[in-house]
Design an enzyme around this catalytic site. Structure first.
Site, PDB file in Angstrom:
ATOM      1  N   VAL A 243       0.924  -1.337  -0.033  1.00 27.54           N
ATOM      2  CA  VAL A 243      -0.032  -0.308   0.104  1.00 27.54           C
ATOM      3  C   VAL A 243       0.999   1.675   0.540  1.00 27.54           C
ATOM      4  O   VAL A 243       0.371   1.846  -0.180  1.00 27.54           O
ATOM      5  CB  VAL A 243      -0.922   0.016   1.247  1.00 27.54           C
ATOM      6  CG1 VAL A 243      -1.924   0.742   0.683  1.00 27.54           C
ATOM      7  CG2 VAL A 243      -1.893  -1.056   1.259  1.00 27.54           C
TER       8      VAL A 243
ATOM      9  N   LYS B  82      -6.703  -2.445   9.869  1.00 28.31           N
ATOM     10  CA  LYS B  82      -7.371  -2.263  10.752  1.00 28.31           C
ATOM     11  C   LYS B  82      -7.327  -3.402  12.058  1.00 28.31           C
ATOM     12  O   LYS B  82      -7.889  -3.171  12.942  1.00 28.31           O
ATOM     13  CB  LYS B  82      -8.510  -3.817   9.504  1.00 28.31           C
ATOM     14  CG  LYS B  82      -7.942  -4.927   9.084  1.00 28.31           C
ATOM     15  CD  LYS B  82      -7.591  -4.423   7.033  1.00 28.31           C
ATOM     16  CE  LYS B  82      -6.225  -5.793   7.039  1.00 28.31           C
ATOM     17  NZ  LYS B  82      -5.917  -5.717   5.806  1.00 28.31           N
TER      18      LYS B  82
ATOM     19  N   GLU C 208      -9.679   4.860   5.894  1.00 25.06           N
ATOM     20  CA  GLU C 208     -10.857   4.440   4.936  1.00 25.06           C
ATOM     21  C   GLU C 208     -10.528   3.159   4.196  1.00 25.06           C
ATOM     22  O   GLU C 208     -10.873   2.393   3.237  1.00 25.06           O
ATOM     23  CB  GLU C 208     -10.822   5.859   4.174  1.00 25.06           C
ATOM     24  CG  GLU C 208     -11.771   4.925   2.614  1.00 25.06           C
ATOM     25  CD  GLU C 208     -13.756   5.237   3.237  1.00 25.06           C
ATOM     26  OE1 GLU C 208     -14.020   5.453   3.567  1.00 25.06           O
ATOM     27  OE2 GLU C 208     -13.808   4.284   2.932  1.00 25.06           O
TER      28      GLU C 208
ATOM     29  N   GLY D 281     -10.784  -1.748   0.354  1.00 23.89           N
ATOM     30  CA  GLY D 281      -9.752  -2.011  -0.491  1.00 23.89           C
ATOM     31  C   GLY D 281     -10.262   0.005  -0.567  1.00 23.89           C
ATOM     32  O   GLY D 281     -10.809   1.015  -0.268  1.00 23.89           O
TER      33      GLY D 281
ATOM     34  N   ILE E 143     -13.183   0.975  -1.903  1.00 25.74           N
ATOM     35  CA  ILE E 143     -14.463   1.503  -2.067  1.00 25.74           C
ATOM     36  C   ILE E 143     -14.329   2.371  -0.678  1.00 25.74           C
ATOM     37  O   ILE E 143     -14.551   1.828   0.212  1.00 25.74           O
ATOM     38  CB  ILE E 143     -15.282  -0.113  -1.911  1.00 25.74           C
ATOM     39  CG1 ILE E 143     -15.460  -1.152  -3.019  1.00 25.74           C
ATOM     40  CG2 ILE E 143     -16.631   0.351  -1.875  1.00 25.74           C
ATOM     41  CD1 ILE E 143     -15.670  -3.074  -2.530  1.00 25.74           C
TER      42      ILE E 143
ATOM     43  N   GLY F 173       0.291  -8.940  -3.926  1.00 23.27           N
ATOM     44  CA  GLY F 173      -0.130  -8.196  -2.907  1.00 23.27           C
ATOM     45  C   GLY F 173      -2.080  -8.706  -2.415  1.00 23.27           C
ATOM     46  O   GLY F 173      -1.526  -7.492  -1.472  1.00 23.27           O
TER      47      GLY F 173
ATOM     48  N   ASP G 200      -9.235 -11.438   9.387  1.00 21.90           N
ATOM     49  CA  ASP G 200      -9.264 -10.312   8.778  1.00 21.90           C
ATOM     50  C   ASP G 200     -10.638  -9.837   8.758  1.00 21.90           C
ATOM     51  O   ASP G 200     -10.964  -8.408   9.012  1.00 21.90           O
ATOM     52  CB  ASP G 200      -8.491 -10.285   7.534  1.00 21.90           C
ATOM     53  CG  ASP G 200      -8.433  -8.800   6.265  1.00 21.90           C
ATOM     54  OD1 ASP G 200      -7.323  -7.819   6.619  1.00 21.90           O
ATOM     55  OD2 ASP G 200      -8.994  -8.320   5.625  1.00 21.90           O
TER      56      ASP G 200
ATOM     57  N   LYS H 212     -12.413  -6.395   9.612  1.00 18.29           N
ATOM     58  CA  LYS H 212     -12.976  -5.073   8.928  1.00 18.29           C
ATOM     59  C   LYS H 212     -14.506  -5.011   9.710  1.00 18.29           C
ATOM     60  O   LYS H 212     -15.342  -4.021   9.661  1.00 18.29           O
ATOM     61  CB  LYS H 212     -13.051  -5.621   7.955  1.00 18.29           C
ATOM     62  CG  LYS H 212     -11.614  -5.821   7.282  1.00 18.29           C
ATOM     63  CD  LYS H 212     -11.797  -6.195   6.180  1.00 18.29           C
ATOM     64  CE  LYS H 212     -10.436  -5.970   5.225  1.00 18.29           C
ATOM     65  NZ  LYS H 212      -9.510  -7.054   4.316  1.00 18.29           N
TER      66      LYS H 212
HETATM   67  N1  HSE Z   1      -5.655  -9.099   3.035  1.00 15.26           N
HETATM   68  C1  HSE Z   1      -6.295  -8.136   2.458  1.00 15.26           C
HETATM   69  C2  HSE Z   1      -7.304  -9.130   2.116  1.00 15.26           C
HETATM   70  C3  HSE Z   1      -5.648  -7.232   2.337  1.00 15.26           C
HETATM   71  O1  HSE Z   1      -6.970  -9.798   1.283  1.00 15.26           O
HETATM   72  O2  HSE Z   1      -9.001  -8.516   1.561  1.00 15.26           O
HETATM   73  C4  HSE Z   1      -7.123  -5.796   1.933  1.00 15.26           C
HETATM   74  O3  HSE Z   1      -7.280  -5.061   3.303  1.00 15.26           O
END
Ligand code: HSE
Length: 422
Positions: free
Chosen positions: A16, A105, A129, A134, A136, A187, A201, A205
């Site tokens: 990023v 996050k 944000e 990502g 959005i 990535g 993850d 979020k």
């Molecule tokens: N590892 C995260 C995903 C990256 O795959 O959504 C973006 O937050």
């Protein structure tokens, strides 16, 4: 118009961070025209200054955080990720009256409220944000665009890596491990990809979105979380034959006086809006009392989409004063979701004749059966299986059955129990 100069200290130059350097270089004159600010990245914290970073000026790199934090920049952009030292960097910056933008996050899910409070106290802004979905602009949509709504439900695909893996397994029959390796190479995945594939993850979020949507604090362990690592190409094929697509779905829903939060793989009807969200794309369906249902979708991971979200915070903070309120009510009660739904179950077994005792246990727990099949392994590397499609039943009845079946010794290894959405 004379552009105002804005000096940015950047912590981290990975996927990023590198994208941000590229995007600032590419679109700085556009931003000068649109927003009247001239952005310059004055120092960049990296672990290895000798690593090849095309387009990044070597002279800006440092391995000393204080050279970024204390070099007179106006704003700090934290993209190192993880809890520490990221939290200390952010706290240090806020305490010195600097605005902070972060994509972190994990840290926001753990400690977002106290960081927002610290920013409020210092009358500076904390932009995040890029922490969810990502490119959005879903955080801005919840905080601004939909602020006049009571949000009733959020459901979506919040992890690009899981969605990429499931898409490749579904469309190209790529094996799980190979699809994960591709997501890492592109990535999308976290440094520790178990955070993606085990659902953590997406859970982080969802917690961030739910706190904004429901204007309440949500306990860290409130999200019922399940990943995708046990899903096989066969499961995907069986789902397809039944008219479904397997997706990793996050849902936050108001239930009486509490909120039910859940991240799990689901069989979605092939015609569902979220079923057609492919690759690393994310999507969020928001239901508000005024706007009704609204779909946000786009690239949820990757260098430039995430950098786009970081840049949107930088420009927003540079252009707009205010917005200092941490803006949450108290802690909200959370509930364990126990909707009635059909389920797809798969049990690895030594002997497929276990179908009899397995279906008996299910029925004893009140789980009706639509169909059950004993499946013999096609080759030495495959496993014998019992597959069951249940009638609509509560998750608790399925959980009780799974516990009894595990205790019976009929299973050989870990199976799966996926909800079927209608
Ligand atoms: N590892 C995260 C995903 C990256 O795959 O959504 C973006 O937050």
């Amino acid at each position: 118009m004379v552009a105002r100069k804005l000096k940015i200290g950047l912590l981290g130059c990975g996927t990023v961070g590198g994208g941000l350097v590229e995007l600032v270089g590419k679109n700085s004159s556009l931003i000068r025209q649109r927003a009247g600010v001239e952005l310059s990245i004055t120092k960049i914290l990296v672990r290895d200054p000798l690593k090849d970073r095309p387009g990044v000026e070597r002279a800006l790199l440092t391995t000393h955080p204080e050279k970024v934090l204390d070099n007179g920049c106006d704003m700090v952009v934290e993209l190192v990720g993880g809890i520490e030292p990221a939290r200390t960097f952010i706290q240090h910056s806020l305490a010195r009256g600097k605005h902070v933008v972060t994509a972190n996050k994990a840290l926001l899910a753990l400690d977002g409220f106290s960081l927002m409070k610290a920013a409020e106290l210092q009358k500076v802004r904390l932009g995040f944000e890029a922490s969810v979905c990502g490119g959005i602009p879903i955080i801005r949509a919840l905080r601004n665009g939909l602020v006049g709504n009571q949000i009733q439900r959020l459901t979506g695909i919040l992890n690009g890596t899981c969605n990429y893996i499931l898409t490749r397994m579904t469309e190209d029959r790529v094996e799980f491990d190979a699809a994960l390796a591709e997501a890492q190479a592109k990535g999308f995945a976290e440094a520790d990809p178990t955070l993606d594939i085990d659902g953590h993850d997406a859970a982080q979020k969802l917690k961030i979105l739910a706190e904004l949507a429901f204007h309440s604090r949500v306990a860290a362990d409130a999200v019922q979380t399940e990943g995708i690592r046990h899903i096989t190409a066969d499961d995907i094929q069986v789902a397809r034959e039944l008219g479904y697509v397997i997706k990793h779905i996050a849902t936050a829903e108001v239930a009486d006086d509490s909120i039910a939060l859940e991240v799990h793989p689901v069989l979605l009807p092939a015609t569902d809006q979220l079923a057609s969200v492919r690759d690393e794309n994310n999507a969020v369906l928001v239901r508000g009392d005024a706007v009704g249902e609204m779909l946000f979708s786009g690239k949820g991971a990757g260098s430039l989409p995430s950098a786009s979200a970081v840049l949107s915070d930088i420009v927003d903070i540079a252009c707009h004063k205010g917005g200092f309120s941490a803006s949450f009510g108290g802690a909200v009660r959370t509930a364990v979701p126990d909707h009635s739904a059909r389920h797809y179950l798969r049990f690895p077994v030594s002997d497929p004749s276990a179908i009899g005792p397995i279906t008996n246990i299910l029925e004893r727990n009140g789980v009706g059966i639509v169909r059950a099949a004993a499946v013999w392994a096609k080759n030495a590397s495959a496993q014998n299986q019992v597959r069951v499609l249940t009638q609509a039943c509560c998750r608790s009845a399925v959980e009780n059955s799974l516990r009894d079946i595990a205790a019976s010794g009929l299973e050989k290894g870990k199976g799966i129990a996926l909800r079927v959405a209608e």
